[in-house]
Design an enzyme around this catalytic site. Sequence first.
Site, PDB file in Angstrom:
ATOM      1  N   ASP A  33      25.236 -11.315 -41.461  1.00 32.53           N
ATOM      2  CA  ASP A  33      26.136 -10.906 -40.375  1.00 32.53           C
ATOM      3  C   ASP A  33      27.587 -10.959 -40.854  1.00 32.53           C
ATOM      4  O   ASP A  33      28.505 -10.601 -40.104  1.00 32.53           O
ATOM      5  CB  ASP A  33      25.907 -11.718 -39.099  1.00 32.53           C
ATOM      6  CG  ASP A  33      26.149 -13.208 -39.283  1.00 32.53           C
ATOM      7  OD1 ASP A  33      26.379 -13.635 -40.435  1.00 32.53           O
ATOM      8  OD2 ASP A  33      26.110 -13.937 -38.280  1.00 32.53           O
ATOM      9  N   ASP A  41      20.061 -11.398 -41.020  1.00 33.81           N
ATOM     10  CA  ASP A  41      20.619 -12.401 -40.110  1.00 33.81           C
ATOM     11  C   ASP A  41      20.403 -11.988 -38.664  1.00 33.81           C
ATOM     12  O   ASP A  41      20.620 -10.826 -38.306  1.00 33.81           O
ATOM     13  CB  ASP A  41      22.142 -12.501 -40.315  1.00 33.81           C
ATOM     14  CG  ASP A  41      22.521 -13.633 -41.249  1.00 33.81           C
ATOM     15  OD1 ASP A  41      21.724 -14.565 -41.436  1.00 33.81           O
ATOM     16  OD2 ASP A  41      23.641 -13.565 -41.799  1.00 33.81           O
ATOM     17  N   GLU A  55      21.076 -19.318 -37.728  1.00 36.41           N
ATOM     18  CA  GLU A  55      22.000 -20.445 -37.881  1.00 36.41           C
ATOM     19  C   GLU A  55      21.683 -21.555 -36.883  1.00 36.41           C
ATOM     20  O   GLU A  55      21.457 -21.269 -35.698  1.00 36.41           O
ATOM     21  CB  GLU A  55      23.449 -19.975 -37.647  1.00 36.41           C
ATOM     22  CG  GLU A  55      23.968 -19.081 -38.743  1.00 36.41           C
ATOM     23  CD  GLU A  55      25.443 -18.738 -38.579  1.00 36.41           C
ATOM     24  OE1 GLU A  55      26.141 -19.352 -37.741  1.00 36.41           O
ATOM     25  OE2 GLU A  55      25.897 -17.840 -39.312  1.00 36.41           O
ATOM     26  N   GLU A  67      25.491 -24.012 -46.288  1.00 36.64           N
ATOM     27  CA  GLU A  67      26.813 -23.433 -46.550  1.00 36.64           C
ATOM     28  C   GLU A  67      27.897 -24.505 -46.528  1.00 36.64           C
ATOM     29  O   GLU A  67      28.016 -25.284 -45.570  1.00 36.64           O
ATOM     30  CB  GLU A  67      27.113 -22.339 -45.503  1.00 36.64           C
ATOM     31  CG  GLU A  67      28.456 -21.677 -45.723  1.00 36.64           C
ATOM     32  CD  GLU A  67      28.612 -20.343 -44.988  1.00 36.64           C
ATOM     33  OE1 GLU A  67      27.640 -19.848 -44.386  1.00 36.64           O
ATOM     34  OE2 GLU A  67      29.731 -19.799 -45.037  1.00 36.64           O
TER      35      GLU A  67
END
Length: 274
Positions: free
Chosen positions: A54, A93, A125, A192
């Site tokens: 994304d 994503d 996420e 991340e």
Amino acid sequence: MSVAKRDTENRKVTTHRLIEMKQKGEKISMLTAYDYSMAQIIDEAGMDVILVGDSASNVMAGNTTTLPITLDQMIYHAKSVMKAAKRALVICDMPFGSYQGDPRKAIESAIRIMKESHVDALKIEGGSEVRESIECILSAGIPVMGHLGLTPQSINKFGTYTVRAKEEAEAAKLVDDARMLEEIGCFGITLEKIPAALGAKVAQERSIPIIGIGAGGGVDGQVLVMQDMLGITSGFSPRFLRRYANLRDDITQAVQCYIEDIKRGDFPNEKEQY
Ligand code: KIV
């Protein structure tokens, strides 16, 4: 730069193959792509995983965050990439607003992406906050990669893109979330922008592949945003980013030469016309 010849087996990469790679200690390569032409180059170069991230919201659409990109736009990018990718595993994503807080909405969004784009897997996420949505998607037989640490869709909660999980409590939650994601059946996790020692700990503890972006060298593979590693983006140079080319300068030079040739009446020449 010397390029080591790698064993590019031509069979399609699967989620199972990624787990085998982890078991054998073979590092996993992953890079983003959002369009047909670049996906073709990246796939033919031997990339293991292509992520339709994304981050398209930033690098393709020019938004300052990943929040505005829609499900339709992600499907458009994913379809374009899928036409090119022959060998790489393609992960898409799930965009902001398509899965949070509502497992029913999550499964509908996931099924739309799978039916319309034909990607191999999805990335989501978050940890315990989105557990039910992830479980619902997994129950439909859709492979899911988790994403912990800096999760850009939550930028308005964090308020900054700085390194995450430096404090003990946040690190402990990340370790717990990683365990939970493996237990419910995710095939991998992206980590991340977290301390390298924490990335290595999670990779050691988990038997599914851990792919890092700014998570150090102790994880099972690495991912970068294509425009960043090719030197197309400017004004963004986090410590974790290695630029393998300076395409921004190369493209600028080529475009300026083209303009000059047109202005001088030098293009097209005799051989370039009918
Ligand atoms: O959207 C994206 O490109 C990503 C990577 C930063 C991992 O999620």
